[in-house]
Design a protein around this motif. Structure first.
Motif, PDB file in Angstrom:
ATOM      1  N   ARG A   2      12.539  -4.691 -77.916  1.00  0.00           N
ATOM      2  CA  ARG A   2      11.377  -5.292 -78.586  1.00  0.00           C
ATOM      3  C   ARG A   2      10.136  -4.869 -77.810  1.00  0.00           C
ATOM      4  O   ARG A   2      10.059  -5.042 -76.590  1.00  0.00           O
ATOM      5  N   LEU A   3       9.148  -4.243 -78.491  1.00  0.00           N
ATOM      6  CA  LEU A   3       7.924  -3.814 -77.802  1.00  0.00           C
ATOM      7  C   LEU A   3       6.994  -4.999 -77.609  1.00  0.00           C
ATOM      8  O   LEU A   3       6.901  -5.864 -78.486  1.00  0.00           O
ATOM      9  N   SER A   4       6.276  -4.999 -76.494  1.00  0.00           N
ATOM     10  CA  SER A   4       5.211  -5.984 -76.327  1.00  0.00           C
ATOM     11  C   SER A   4       4.034  -5.554 -77.218  1.00  0.00           C
ATOM     12  O   SER A   4       3.922  -4.380 -77.568  1.00  0.00           O
ATOM     13  N   PRO A   5       3.144  -6.465 -77.576  1.00  0.00           N
ATOM     14  CA  PRO A   5       1.970  -6.074 -78.387  1.00  0.00           C
ATOM     15  C   PRO A   5       1.175  -4.954 -77.705  1.00  0.00           C
ATOM     16  O   PRO A   5       0.711  -4.029 -78.367  1.00  0.00           O
ATOM     17  N   ASP A   6       1.068  -4.975 -76.380  1.00  0.00           N
ATOM     18  CA  ASP A   6       0.342  -3.921 -75.661  1.00  0.00           C
ATOM     19  C   ASP A   6       1.033  -2.565 -75.799  1.00  0.00           C
ATOM     20  O   ASP A   6       0.380  -1.540 -76.014  1.00  0.00           O
ATOM     21  N   GLN A   7       2.365  -2.567 -75.654  1.00  0.00           N
ATOM     22  CA  GLN A   7       3.124  -1.319 -75.796  1.00  0.00           C
ATOM     23  C   GLN A   7       2.973  -0.761 -77.207  1.00  0.00           C
ATOM     24  O   GLN A   7       2.749   0.437 -77.401  1.00  0.00           O
ATOM     25  N   LYS A  10      -0.350   0.812 -77.704  1.00  0.00           N
ATOM     26  CA  LYS A  10      -0.482   2.082 -76.997  1.00  0.00           C
ATOM     27  C   LYS A  10       0.196   3.210 -77.790  1.00  0.00           C
ATOM     28  O   LYS A  10      -0.338   4.313 -77.917  1.00  0.00           O
ATOM     29  N   ILE A  11       1.379   2.917 -78.326  1.00  0.00           N
ATOM     30  CA  ILE A  11       2.094   3.906 -79.133  1.00  0.00           C
ATOM     31  C   ILE A  11       1.289   4.241 -80.389  1.00  0.00           C
ATOM     32  O   ILE A  11       1.118   5.409 -80.754  1.00  0.00           O
ATOM     33  N   ALA A  12       0.761   3.213 -81.027  1.00  0.00           N
ATOM     34  CA  ALA A  12      -0.019   3.431 -82.254  1.00  0.00           C
ATOM     35  C   ALA A  12      -1.242   4.296 -81.961  1.00  0.00           C
ATOM     36  O   ALA A  12      -1.570   5.219 -82.718  1.00  0.00           O
ATOM     37  N   GLU A  13      -1.898   4.040 -80.832  1.00  0.00           N
ATOM     38  CA  GLU A  13      -3.095   4.820 -80.484  1.00  0.00           C
ATOM     39  C   GLU A  13      -2.743   6.271 -80.175  1.00  0.00           C
ATOM     40  O   GLU A  13      -3.464   7.189 -80.556  1.00  0.00           O
TER      41      GLU A  13
END
Lengths: 212, 212
Positions: A2-7, A10-13
């Motif tokens: 499960r990704l954290s909102p920050d992770q 970062k991936i989306a960016e």
């Protein structure tokens, strides 16, 4: 997992940046073997007082391929007619493909232009003489030239390593990792590879590549 | 964008398959220029009754590089000492790099072994004579050999196109797209590329690649 909102952010960016960059086609410049000379080596090879004569401009502003050419020689072989690129530089630098290097019997390292640490020795012969240069032969590191405006538009920083896709739609599509970004107001957008890399990806001068 | 459960499932399965495949290192086999001959062409080049003499086995079971070599010639140049691979075949096939092809002045297509549609003409000369073959010269398509067991373990089907990463940790890491999967009980796991491709990725015979 499960990704954290920050992770996730970062991936989306990162994906969004890659997608944005990949929209700008980058012309490919295939570098054939060539060399840059110091004034001193030029004088030894072509004679004091002689000048390089312009054969054709390169895509990078200010540089040109000269009409003059030399022979280069290693322990196993010789390559004739290697073209001089001018104006002269502060260090003599001979750039060949690995195919060429094996034919010469030499094992030069992959280096960015101007970085001659560990460069191989090479004998150069011109119409007026020969020079043995102990640290001149390199295999060029794949790189992308950008003007400052082009780099800013694509959010690329000088010295960054890029992934470049080439040969799309051809029989040898290839992704080149670790292409060095070089930003200067003397540069124009171009992906530089050597003839081995161009043949591996089945591309030629002026074909388009994509930073992905 | 919101994925449907089916789309998400498909992406997860694809990623999981790629991850699984990438765990098996694949040895790289670098093909230098070589040729396969028909019995008829062998006889014309080396003399009726002569036999290929084993120089060394190839990694693919049953084939061997012969001691015998020929010269090949195109409109712009000649390459000497091109090694014969035996046993003979039903069609003569000469495999060179694109660097070689340009030196010969020829423009052969990229083809899988045995597919000679559009192959370029080439003159071959041996110690006993010459033959002009109208459709023999190709540039080999990058491909991966698998035994049936290896293919099954990696869930690869014959004819599938694979993405192969090579040169990891070196100065020219490269991802080769469109590598043809070839499955046969005569094959052993190996990623075949030519010298241009090997030099572009800075890899040599026996280095490891990864299907990704």
């Amino acid at each position: 997992m499960r990704l954290s909102p920050d992770q996730a952010q970062k991936i989306a960016e990162d994906l969004s940046l890659r997608l944005e960059r990949s929209k700008t086609p980058v012309p490919i410049g295939v570098s054939n073997r060539h060399l840059h000379l110091t004034q001193e080596h030029w004088d030894a090879l072509f004679g004091k007082g002689s000048q390089p004569k312009k054969y054709r401009p390169t895509r990078q502003p200010g540089y040109y391929a000269a009409e003059q050419a030399v022979d280069v020689e290693g322990p196993k072989g010789k390559i004739v007619n290697v073209r001089v690129v001018a104006p002269h530089r502060t260090k003599t630098q001979v750039e060949v493909s690995r195919t060429d290097a094996l034919a010469l019997g030499l094992n030069p390292p992959v280096r960015g232009s101007g970085t001659l640490t560990g460069a191989a020795p090479i004998k150069i012969t011109g119409p007026k003489g020969s020079v043995d240069v102990p640290d001149a032969l390199i295999i060029a590191q794949r790189h992308v030239h950008f003007s400052p405006a082009e780099a800013a538009a694509m959010k690329v920083k000088d010295g960054e390593f890029l992934r470049v896709r080439a040969g799309v739609g051809g029989p040898r599509e290839t992704v080149f990792e670790g292409a060095l970004a070089r930003v200067s107001d003397k540069f124009a957008l171009e992906f530089h590879i050597d003839t081995d890399e161009a043949n591996a990806a089945w591309v030629k001068n002026g074909d388009l590549a994509y930073i992905v």
